[in-house]
Motif scaffolding. Structure first.
Motif, mmCIF file in Angstrom:
data_model
loop_
_atom_site.group_PDB
_atom_site.id
_atom_site.type_symbol
_atom_site.label_atom_id
_atom_site.label_comp_id
_atom_site.label_asym_id
_atom_site.label_seq_id
_atom_site.Cartn_x
_atom_site.Cartn_y
_atom_site.Cartn_z
ATOM 1 N N LYS A 213 0.829 -1.218 0.000
ATOM 2 C CA LYS A 213 0.000 0.000 0.000
ATOM 3 C C LYS A 213 0.860 1.263 0.000
ATOM 4 O O LYS A 213 0.438 2.306 -0.483
ATOM 5 C CB LYS A 213 -0.992 -0.034 1.159
ATOM 6 N N LEU A 216 1.335 1.834 -3.601
ATOM 7 C CA LEU A 216 0.135 2.427 -4.221
ATOM 8 C C LEU A 216 0.056 3.922 -3.890
ATOM 9 O O LEU A 216 -0.298 4.744 -4.734
ATOM 10 C CB LEU A 216 -1.131 1.728 -3.713
ATOM 11 N N HIS A 217 0.378 4.241 -2.645
ATOM 12 C CA HIS A 217 0.347 5.649 -2.220
ATOM 13 C C HIS A 217 1.303 6.474 -3.088
ATOM 14 O O HIS A 217 0.983 7.592 -3.510
ATOM 15 C CB HIS A 217 0.747 5.755 -0.747
ATOM 16 N N ARG A 220 -0.021 7.129 -6.536
ATOM 17 C CA ARG A 220 -1.027 8.201 -6.458
ATOM 18 C C ARG A 220 -0.343 9.574 -6.372
ATOM 19 O O ARG A 220 -0.795 10.558 -6.955
ATOM 20 C CB ARG A 220 -1.913 7.948 -5.228
ATOM 21 N N PRO A 242 2.870 0.970 -12.197
ATOM 22 C CA PRO A 242 3.041 0.627 -10.773
ATOM 23 C C PRO A 242 4.446 0.990 -10.273
ATOM 24 O O PRO A 242 5.427 0.840 -11.005
ATOM 25 C CB PRO A 242 2.840 -0.895 -10.753
#
Ligand code: SAM
Length: 579
Positions: A213, A216-217, A220, A242
């Motif tokens: 995660k 993922l952060h 973003r 990714p």
């Protein structure tokens, strides 16, 4: 989670020197501190910040001036402001600002400083803090609290009001939300893992977030940076790929710089009788990193993101400083750098480094800024002064440099192959040297003379002296010198790896005029990268007049700093001929 009771002081930290010699050492520059970008809409130049220090007078005729200082563009404060605007809703914020009465600076009347309030954390900011909504009489206001995750129910103490938001210290997490929890560094789940200082130390922000995660952060973060700062419309920004994770997620950091303050005047010296002086108090020496949201240094005995050899050396250094602390007139910074032992003999142009001969050896820790550090990256050996720049996570340097190589030469591509590489902001030659096998000639340019000396030596140590040229000078002036060295844009590729403030306009102008086949922009500040790439693409469309332009082919983050909110971003620009 610890309880934070005191209010942070907003006074600047005291100046620090290097810890090598207690007396008369020069003030150390904090290499990790973000350099302020200087203009709002264009790559940085020497112009002053457009809105820094702007005053807003509240209430006609009042003598008291209320200074509302806007953050520098692309700074962490600016990024936080964008997070707040997104959280409150752009339409709502536009409406408030359109009133023109500065009410975006007025916190809700009942939100008093030092009050403790209960909140439910809403979203995570780019820098890993939480934003919670505080609504009163139709007024929406954001509360910024570190160390809370979306969904957590928390109690927080408000210590400062800002534009559309207030800053608060975490007092207590009343109820955890499990969505983002359970990472290796979450000490509720793994009491022995992670860092015992998490929640107090300002160094890491994402430790309790599971690693997948965290990645993922960071993807973003790259996405938001291009939405906010590139000025490019939808189709011109590719989908963010990714984030590539770090092979090591703990024990990866090859450089740490803990610091400490000098004994204050009021401190009782060990040889001082209490009767000797009035108003003396006990004081203890703390060596470590800045505290999150509180003034002063947090005493750190170990840093689990640093390599084991640095943690071992930290014990000795702490001992040494504690024994000599009363001789320091100013605070100081300690440098700890992980290195291979110096090879014997040192490879030279005549007898270059042979990767086949290298064996696993115990690393050493270096504390002298001038001493040489040795690091291997793939089949290459690098050396550089301990105080100079080199990437801080060796474990990810092969994936990073291989990725840049593949981006330049995409498998199966029929595009013209560049034969020459220009490594701008080259430091001690990381990209130029690791990518050299794919090129006939490599040129590197760098502002720091010591780094160019290191790059030349590194080229020689790796037997690359004949195919490489290293030029000391500003990247802004360098493209003019390249034709004499046989470099032309139509057979070249450029790697761009500037400091946090990004590129200057003159540099980007020259890059456009040079017109390389490909440019790969590697950046430790995705916000200035988005600004620079946005400018470059937009300008290329104007100058190409429908015949050529640059396209942003791909964008992805690399996790050079696991457990923190930092991300390294790699953008690949390709020249496209349109007819
Ligand atoms: C982020 S580091 C990258 C170094 C190298 N590419 C590496 O990965 O090791 C940025 C480098 O740019 C250099 N630099 C800063 N401003 C510059 C300028 N205006 N012109 C050329 N080099 C500059 C710094 O000295 C530093 O070595």
């Amino acid at each position: 989670m610890s309880v934070v009771a005191d209010s942070p002081s907003r006074s600047p930290p005291p100046k620090r020197v290097r810890a090598e010699s207690p007396a008369a050492a020069p003030a150390a520059v904090d290499a990790a501190a973000p350099a302020a970008a200087s203009t709002a809409a264009a790559p940085s130049s020497s112009k002053p910040a457009q809105n820094k220090g702007k005053n807003f007078q509240q209430g006609k005729g009042k003598r008291k001036r209320n200074r509302h200082i806007l953050p520098d563009p692309y700074s962490s404060g600016d990024v936080l402001y964008r997070d707040v605007v997104d959280f409150l809703g752009k339409e709502y914020v536009d409406e408030i600002i359109a009133k023109g009465d500065s009410s975006e600076w007025d916190a809700p009347a009942d939100l008093e400083l030092m009050s403790v309030i209960e909140l439910t954390a809403g979203v995570m900011t780019v820098s890993g803090e939480s934003l919670s909504m505080y609504e009163k009489d139709g007024k929406k206001w954001a509360i910024v609290v570190p160390f809370a995750h979306p969904g957590d129910k928390i109690r927080a103490k408000v210590f400062k009001h800002d534009r559309l938001c207030s800053m608060a210290d975490m007092v207590e997490i009343v109820e955890y939300c499990d969505d983002l929890r359970g990472g290796e560094g979450d000490r509720r789940v793994n009491p022995e893992a992670g860092c015992k200082y998490f929640g107090e130390c300002g160094g890491c922000q994402l430790q309790s977030v599971p690693y997948a995660k965290q990645l993922l952060h960071k993807a973003r973060t790259v996405d938001l940076a291009y939405q906010r700062f590139s000025g490019l419309q939808g189709g011109k920004v590719p989908g963010i790929l990714p984030t590539i994770g770090s092979p090591k997620q703990w024990g990866y950091r090859t450089k740490i710089t803990p610091h400490f303050d000098a004994p204050p005047k009021w401190a009782q010296r060990p040889d001082q009788n209490e009767e000797d002086a009035n108003d003396v108090r006990e004081w203890s020496c703390r060596i470590g990193f800045d505290r999150k949201g509180k003034p002063g240094v947090l005493d750190i005995e170990e840093c689990p993101i640093a390599t084991p050899v640095l943690n071992a050396k930290l014990i000795d250094e702490r001992q040494r400083i504690k024994e000599t602390i009363w001789s320091f007139k100013r605070g100081a910074t300690v440098l700890l750098r992980d290195s291979l032992p110096a090879p014997e003999p040192i490879p030279t142009a005549e007898s270059p480094y042979d990767p086949a001969s290298s064996t696993e050896v115990a690393h050493v820790a270096i504390t002298n800024h001038k001493e040489l550090v040795y690091e291997r990256v793939g089949s290459f050996l690098f050396s550089f002064a301990a105080g100079s720049f080199f990437q801080n996570n060796n474990s990810i340097l092969i994936p990073l440099t291989e990725y840049v190589k593949e981006a330049i030469f995409p498998p199966g591509s029929t595009a013209k192959r560049p034969t020459h590489l220009v490594d701008t902001y080259c430091g001690s030659g990381l990209f130029g040297i690791t990518l050299s096998t794919e090129f006939e000639r490599v040129a590197g340019v760098e502002i720091t003379a010591d780094s160019i000396t290191a790059a030349k030596k590194n080229a020689a140590m790796n037997g690359l002296q004949d195919k490489t040229t290293w030029l000391c000078g500003k990247a802004e002036q360098i493209f003019g010198g390249l034709p004499e060295q046989g470099f032309a844009g139509d057979h070249s590729c450029v790697v761009i790896d500037p400091p946090r403030k990004g590129c200057d306009t003159p540099f980007l102008e020259q890059l456009l005029a040079f017109k390389p086949l490909t440019a790969v922009y590697v950046s430790c500040n995705v916000h200035t990268q988005a600004r620079d790439i946005g400018w470059f693409i937009t300008e290329s469309e104007k100058r190409g007049e429908g015949k050529w332009r640059y396209e942003l082919e791909s964008l992805r983050g690399f996790d050079l700093f696991p457990q923190t909110a930092h991300v390294e971003s790699v953008g690949v620009l390709r020249l496209v001929e349109l007819n």
